[in-house]
Design an enzyme around this catalytic site. Structure first.
Site, PDB file in Angstrom:
ATOM      1  N   ARG A  61     -11.231  -5.491  51.298  1.00  0.00           N
ATOM      2  CA  ARG A  61     -10.339  -4.492  51.892  1.00  0.00           C
ATOM      3  C   ARG A  61      -9.858  -3.522  50.813  1.00  0.00           C
ATOM      4  O   ARG A  61      -9.769  -3.885  49.642  1.00  0.00           O
ATOM      5  CB  ARG A  61      -9.141  -5.202  52.526  1.00  0.00           C
ATOM      6  CG  ARG A  61      -8.238  -4.308  53.344  1.00  0.00           C
ATOM      7  CD  ARG A  61      -7.087  -5.111  53.923  1.00  0.00           C
ATOM      8  NE  ARG A  61      -6.094  -5.464  52.917  1.00  0.00           N
ATOM      9  CZ  ARG A  61      -5.053  -6.257  53.141  1.00  0.00           C
ATOM     10  NH1 ARG A  61      -4.878  -6.805  54.331  1.00  0.00           N
ATOM     11  NH2 ARG A  61      -4.189  -6.516  52.176  1.00  0.00           N
ATOM     12  N   ARG A  78       9.283  20.253  34.778  1.00  0.00           N
ATOM     13  CA  ARG A  78      10.288  21.147  35.355  1.00  0.00           C
ATOM     14  C   ARG A  78      11.125  20.414  36.393  1.00  0.00           C
ATOM     15  O   ARG A  78      12.331  20.609  36.480  1.00  0.00           O
ATOM     16  CB  ARG A  78       9.605  22.362  35.995  1.00  0.00           C
ATOM     17  CG  ARG A  78       8.866  23.227  34.993  1.00  0.00           C
ATOM     18  CD  ARG A  78       8.433  24.551  35.604  1.00  0.00           C
ATOM     19  NE  ARG A  78       7.598  24.401  36.778  1.00  0.00           N
ATOM     20  CZ  ARG A  78       6.281  24.186  36.730  1.00  0.00           C
ATOM     21  NH1 ARG A  78       5.671  24.070  35.556  1.00  0.00           N
ATOM     22  NH2 ARG A  78       5.572  24.092  37.844  1.00  0.00           N
ATOM     23  N   LYS A  95      20.693  -0.587  14.378  1.00  0.00           N
ATOM     24  CA  LYS A  95      22.010  -1.100  14.782  1.00  0.00           C
ATOM     25  C   LYS A  95      23.108  -0.482  13.915  1.00  0.00           C
ATOM     26  O   LYS A  95      24.188  -0.135  14.421  1.00  0.00           O
ATOM     27  CB  LYS A  95      22.042  -2.623  14.654  1.00  0.00           C
ATOM     28  CG  LYS A  95      23.417  -3.214  14.960  1.00  0.00           C
ATOM     29  CD  LYS A  95      23.403  -4.736  14.915  1.00  0.00           C
ATOM     30  CE  LYS A  95      24.801  -5.288  15.216  1.00  0.00           C
ATOM     31  NZ  LYS A  95      24.825  -6.761  15.314  1.00  0.00           N
ATOM     32  N   GLY A 119       0.806  -1.222   0.000  1.00  0.00           N
ATOM     33  CA  GLY A 119       0.000   0.000   0.000  1.00  0.00           C
ATOM     34  C   GLY A 119       0.830   1.259   0.000  1.00  0.00           C
ATOM     35  O   GLY A 119       0.408   2.293  -0.549  1.00  0.00           O
ATOM     36  N   HIS A 137      -2.329  16.556  48.196  1.00  0.00           N
ATOM     37  CA  HIS A 137      -1.259  15.575  48.411  1.00  0.00           C
ATOM     38  C   HIS A 137      -1.777  14.147  48.274  1.00  0.00           C
ATOM     39  O   HIS A 137      -1.511  13.276  49.105  1.00  0.00           O
ATOM     40  CB  HIS A 137      -0.596  15.789  49.766  1.00  0.00           C
ATOM     41  CG  HIS A 137       0.108  17.097  49.889  1.00  0.00           C
ATOM     42  ND1 HIS A 137       1.183  17.445  49.109  1.00  0.00           N
ATOM     43  CD2 HIS A 137      -0.131  18.168  50.690  1.00  0.00           C
ATOM     44  CE1 HIS A 137       1.592  18.666  49.420  1.00  0.00           C
ATOM     45  NE2 HIS A 137       0.800  19.133  50.365  1.00  0.00           N
ATOM     46  N   ASP A 177     -11.014  -0.565  70.531  1.00  0.00           N
ATOM     47  CA  ASP A 177     -10.757   0.847  70.826  1.00  0.00           C
ATOM     48  C   ASP A 177     -11.098   1.752  69.648  1.00  0.00           C
ATOM     49  O   ASP A 177     -11.516   2.905  69.834  1.00  0.00           O
ATOM     50  CB  ASP A 177      -9.304   1.064  71.263  1.00  0.00           C
ATOM     51  CG  ASP A 177      -8.277   0.566  70.244  1.00  0.00           C
ATOM     52  OD1 ASP A 177      -8.689  -0.021  69.221  1.00  0.00           O
ATOM     53  OD2 ASP A 177      -7.066   0.758  70.481  1.00  0.00           O
ATOM     54  N   PHE A 215      -9.975  -3.872  58.548  1.00  0.00           N
ATOM     55  CA  PHE A 215     -10.702  -4.204  59.773  1.00  0.00           C
ATOM     56  C   PHE A 215     -10.162  -3.469  60.993  1.00  0.00           C
ATOM     57  O   PHE A 215      -9.024  -2.995  61.013  1.00  0.00           O
ATOM     58  CB  PHE A 215     -10.718  -5.714  60.017  1.00  0.00           C
ATOM     59  CG  PHE A 215      -9.365  -6.362  60.219  1.00  0.00           C
ATOM     60  CD1 PHE A 215      -8.554  -6.049  61.309  1.00  0.00           C
ATOM     61  CD2 PHE A 215      -8.905  -7.334  59.343  1.00  0.00           C
ATOM     62  CE1 PHE A 215      -7.330  -6.650  61.523  1.00  0.00           C
ATOM     63  CE2 PHE A 215      -7.678  -7.956  59.528  1.00  0.00           C
ATOM     64  CZ  PHE A 215      -6.884  -7.607  60.623  1.00  0.00           C
TER      65      PHE A 215
END
Length: 538
Positions: free
Chosen positions: A534, A227, A149, A48, A290, A492, A487
């Site tokens: 998780r 930059r 090459k 082509g 951030h 606490d 988990f």
């Protein structure tokens, strides 16, 4: 076999007399062909490419005429021949090579213009296995590597975008190319074939069900040099992977200075998060600082969603990144423009929004034309000393049917909606992550702490700070739903949530002390569900 280096340095200038052009992408082909013809370069070509050049009135010699063999096997074999590779690989100043060329009637090929079968585009269109395999180029990479090459004598061009550079090089050097130019093009050529092989090997790994093939490589195309990196002393660049997944890599930048390394990283985090929310269910806005969200909300309008996201943590929102899942309008742009914002990214922005931001020269506005598919498969990788880690993208999702009620109290419909909203946000918060949400808006986020209890307390404290700013009688954590990315190892954490006024908790479950945690939730009157999934994010 012993390979020895050439005894003499290659010439600085090489004036090509013969070129081989064989390209699948015909962009710029005719203009290049005319420039070569004007420079007196003989053109060899195939298929082509040859037809396109002839149709433009250019003289072309068929490769089949040079090799003495016709194209065969559906075009699989046409350039894999000593008459071609000898012309590319021969060291022109090596007497033995020169004699071999004379003995076998091999003429040199000084200029090679090749680009490869569109393998990635073929795969992207959903081609079946056999079609994909048929679009793996063999002759093209072989020629490119041979010419690259031998760049001491041969110039190799693999990208139509480089054609103007080649034409300028020839015109600026009296029809010759410099050694520096040939070296630069050789590097690009090897990178091109490496990227091509990477695409093929990674596709084949997927097609054959290998999630961890023995060797894995990645490739990218330079989008821009930056930059600096995360810090001014670090060099950096931005590469695209060719996937065209909507996001910062494909976005149009309407205004503002060049994006920095940190801008790109944070903008990606913001857009990936907001893409979790289907715009058909209403606008959503995420504000990132951030790489962590400092506010996320849904609303009846983009303006309402932005205001609610901003009210989660106004202090951290300053200098942040804003992402929308819907078109940015003028009213929302005016609200965003009230504080310093680094980047705004959205699928689109109307003329009013663009006009508002035009006065904010330092604000970058990006539009993407769409949202990335949050559920799409893919790979994520990270460098470590001596190697890199590879994993599938975290495209995990849970719905109401996936939840396990473990508490005595069942959550209300509103609490359940807030649980799932908070869970979606928590997926994009650095671990350990705690997200408080009320009425489909974050009201406190604790991110990246070594202790989950500390994240719980940070989220509460931020909500208390905002209650003072907003003039509220109590922080919005009171009555909130809370998501934890992993988990709770001890009771606490649940107790700290209850102290903040939370009423519902969504978490993965799976701790050795789940029974103790569930008992604490029941004692404190909290509804709690387990996801069985998780979302660590490190």
């Amino acid at each position: 076999m012993t390979v020895t280096a050439p005894t003499s340095a290659p010439p600085d200038r090489v004036k090509p007399s013969r070129a081989l052009l064989s390209v699948s992408d015909k962009t710029g082909l005719i203009e290049l062909g005319r420039a070569l013809a004007d420079a007196g370069v003989e053109i060899l070509s195939t298929g082509g490419s040859a037809q396109a050049l002839r149709d433009a009135g250019l003289a072309v010699r068929d490769v089949a005429e040079v090799t003495g063999f016709p194209e065969m096997m559906d075009g699989r074999v046409k350039t894999l021949h000593p008459m071609i590779h000898g012309g590319l690989l021969a060291l022109r100043d090596n007497p033995d090579h020169a004699q071999a060329m004379r003995d076998h009637g091999i003429d040199g090929i000084d200029l090679l213009i090749v680009n490869l079968y569109p393998f990635e585009a073929t795969v992207a269109k959903g081609a079946d296995y056999a079609t994909a395999v048929e679009n793996i180029d063999i002759g093209g990479p072989a020629m490119i590597r041979a010419g690259a090459k031998n760049h001491g004598f041969v110039t190799v061009i693999t990208d139509p975008a480089t054609y103007p550079d080649l034409i300028a090089e020839l015109r600026g050097n009296d029809g010759a190319t410099s050694l520096a130019f040939r070296k630069r093009m050789a590097q690009a050529a090897f990178a091109h074939t490496a990227a091509y092989d990477t695409a093929v090997s990674n596709w084949m790994a997927t097609a054959t069900g290998q999630s961890a093939p023995p060797q894995r490589s990645f490739a990218g195309r330079l989008a821009q040099t930056l930059r600096y990196g995360e810090n001014p002393h670090q060099a950096a660049a931005f590469y695209t992977d060719g996937s065209n997944r909507p996001g910062v890599a494909t976005a149009r930048q309407w205004q503002g200075k060049e994006l920095s390394y940190n801008n790109i990283n944070d903008t990606d985090a913001a857009f990936e998060l907001v893409a979790e929310f289907d715009p058909a269910q209403g606008p959503a806005v995420a504000i990132i600082k951030h790489a962590n969200p400092c506010g996320v909300a849904r609303g009846d309008s983009a303006l309402e969603a932005y205001r609610r996201a901003y009210d989660c943590d106004r202090t951290s929102a300053f200098g942040g990144i804003v992402a929308l899942n819907t078109t940015l309008d003028g009213a929302t742009a005016e609200e965003i423009a009230k504080i310093f914002t680094e980047v705004v990214i959205a699928p689109d922005a109307d003329e009013d929004a663009r006009r508002v931001f035009a006065a904010k020269k330092n604000l970058r506005l990006l539009t993407t034309g769409g949202l990335p598919d949050a559920g799409a498969a893919g790979l994520a990788f990270r460098q470590v000393a001596g190697g890199f880690l590879v994993q599938g993208r975290d495209n995990g999702h849970v719905g109401p049917a996936d939840l396990q009620l473990v508490s005595a109290r069942k959550p209300s419909d509103a609490e359940l909606a807030d649980m799932l909203f908070a869970w979606t946000v928590a997926k994009h918060v650095k671990s350990n992550a705690i997200v408080y949400a009320r009425d489909l808006a974050t009201v406190g986020i604790g991110a990246g702490q070594m202790s989950r209890v500390d994240s719980t307390r940070i989220g509460r404290r931020k909500s208390e700070d905002m209650a003072e700013v907003l003039g509220l009688r109590e922080p919005l954590t009171v009555g909130a739903a809370v998501a934890s990315d992993a988990f709770f190892p001890f009771a606490d954490g649940i107790e700290a949530l209850a102290e903040a006024g939370a009423r519902a908790v969504i978490q993965p479950g799976g701790s050795m002390r789940d029974a103790e945690v569930i008992a604490a939730a029941d004692r404190l009157g909290l509804a709690m569900v387990f996801t069985g999934q998780r979302h660590f994010r490190h």
